[in-house]
Design a protein around this motif. Structure first.
Motif, PDB file in Angstrom:
ATOM      1  N   PRO A  54       0.812  -1.227   0.000  1.00  0.00           N
ATOM      2  CA  PRO A  54       0.000   0.000   0.000  1.00  0.00           C
ATOM      3  C   PRO A  54       0.840   1.269   0.000  1.00  0.00           C
ATOM      4  O   PRO A  54       0.451   2.263  -0.614  1.00  0.00           O
ATOM      5  N   ARG A  55       2.008   1.241   0.657  1.00  0.00           N
ATOM      6  CA  ARG A  55       2.849   2.440   0.688  1.00  0.00           C
ATOM      7  C   ARG A  55       3.457   2.702  -0.691  1.00  0.00           C
ATOM      8  O   ARG A  55       3.617   3.865  -1.084  1.00  0.00           O
ATOM      9  N   ARG A  56       3.777   1.650  -1.427  1.00  0.00           N
ATOM     10  CA  ARG A  56       4.267   1.860  -2.784  1.00  0.00           C
ATOM     11  C   ARG A  56       3.174   2.472  -3.652  1.00  0.00           C
ATOM     12  O   ARG A  56       3.444   3.402  -4.436  1.00  0.00           O
ATOM     13  N   ARG A  57       1.960   1.966  -3.524  1.00  0.00           N
ATOM     14  CA  ARG A  57       0.862   2.516  -4.317  1.00  0.00           C
ATOM     15  C   ARG A  57       0.601   3.974  -3.949  1.00  0.00           C
ATOM     16  O   ARG A  57       0.302   4.804  -4.812  1.00  0.00           O
ATOM     17  N   SER A  58       0.712   4.301  -2.666  1.00  0.00           N
ATOM     18  CA  SER A  58       0.543   5.687  -2.239  1.00  0.00           C
ATOM     19  C   SER A  58       1.646   6.569  -2.812  1.00  0.00           C
ATOM     20  O   SER A  58       1.388   7.717  -3.230  1.00  0.00           O
ATOM     21  N   PHE A  59       2.882   6.067  -2.826  1.00  0.00           N
ATOM     22  CA  PHE A  59       3.995   6.818  -3.400  1.00  0.00           C
ATOM     23  C   PHE A  59       3.781   7.075  -4.887  1.00  0.00           C
ATOM     24  O   PHE A  59       3.981   8.185  -5.385  1.00  0.00           O
TER      25      PHE A  59
END
Length: 264
Positions: A54-59
């Motif tokens: 999820p943090r990669r997608r947010s980035f």
């Protein structure tokens, strides 16, 4: 390091500890894509901090909104900034509370990176490399154009990380809809046991009355009759006594079942 010191008001060792973690994750900022993802067949981590899942997608969404390539320094620092000002802001406080450089490296990893495999030795080495590079640059490195302050706000802060979505409010009842009258249930006391039916059979007066009748009546009333007549009478009394006790037990069980259904 200069951007971190400026934007978060932290010390030199604090910034070096952050760079130690980022340096380990990205191989000295040379490998933004995770080479061997921990989760097979997944895309793995990406960026300075190897943001995963999820943090990669947010980035990636952050970079797209800002119109920045995901591999750019501006996108990576901007998202790091937004996380440390937003959902991971506690990492800065934990970083500053630690005493030594190695302790700060560990504190930041636990609060921000949260890696499955820690590799603190490598993170400590990269922190030392960062600190040495700072001193070699004379302690006053030149900032890139995108990082220069604009109107009192760091240009690196493209936007804060979005807050967690709040649940939608429950739909309100239209004013025109008449309220549904509440059903009022009045519970009245129910007398379910006027004859000791709440007690076990052997603890009631009825039981002992029938039992004494069964045992005593033949001896008291029919001692002088022909034995065959006595047997018939005794058989009838015993049969009626057994029936009375059994019937009373059945009634008692029915009363208990009724009470359970009424009282819950």
């Amino acid at each position: 390091m200069a951007l971190l010191i400026r934007d978060f008001k932290i010390g030199l060792d604090d910034s070096a500890a952050i760079l130690g973690n980022l340096g380990h994750e990205s191989g000295g900022f040379a490998s933004l894509q995770e080479a061997k993802p921990t989760v097979p067949s997944s895309r793995g981590g990406y960026g300075w901090a190897q943001w995963t899942g999820p943090r990669r997608r947010s980035f990636e969404a952050y970079s797209q909104r800002a119109g920045l390539p995901v591999a750019s320094d501006q996108a990576n620092y901007g998202f790091l900034f937004s996380e440390l000002k937003g959902p991971y802001r506690a990492a800065i406080a934990k970083l500053q509370a630690a005493r030594t450089l190695n302790a700060k490296v560990k504190a930041f990893e636990l609060a921000y990176e949260q890696a499955g495999v820690k590799h603190y030795e490598s993170r400590d080495q990269w922190a030392a490399v960062a600190l040495d590079a700072w001193h070699q640059a004379g302690g006053s490195p030149a900032l890139p154009d995108w990082a220069v302050r604009t109107a009192g706000k760091p240009a690196s802060a493209q936007e804060p990380a979005p807050a967690a979505p709040q649940p939608a409010p429950a739909p309100q009842t239209p004013p025109s809809a008449p309220p549904v009258p509440e059903t009022v249930v009045v519970q009245k006391p129910v007398v379910v046991d006027p004859g000791e039916l709440h007690k076990p059979v052997t603890k009631t007066k009825t039981f002992w009355t029938w039992l004494l009748t069964i045992l005593g009546a033949p001896l008291a009333a029919f001692g002088g009759l022909d034995f065959r007549v006595q047997l018939v009478i005794i058989g009838l009394i015993v049969a009626f006594g057994i029936y009375g006790i059994a019937r009373r037990a059945q009634l008692a069980q029915a009363v208990r079942d009724l009470r359970t259904s009424i009282e819950g």
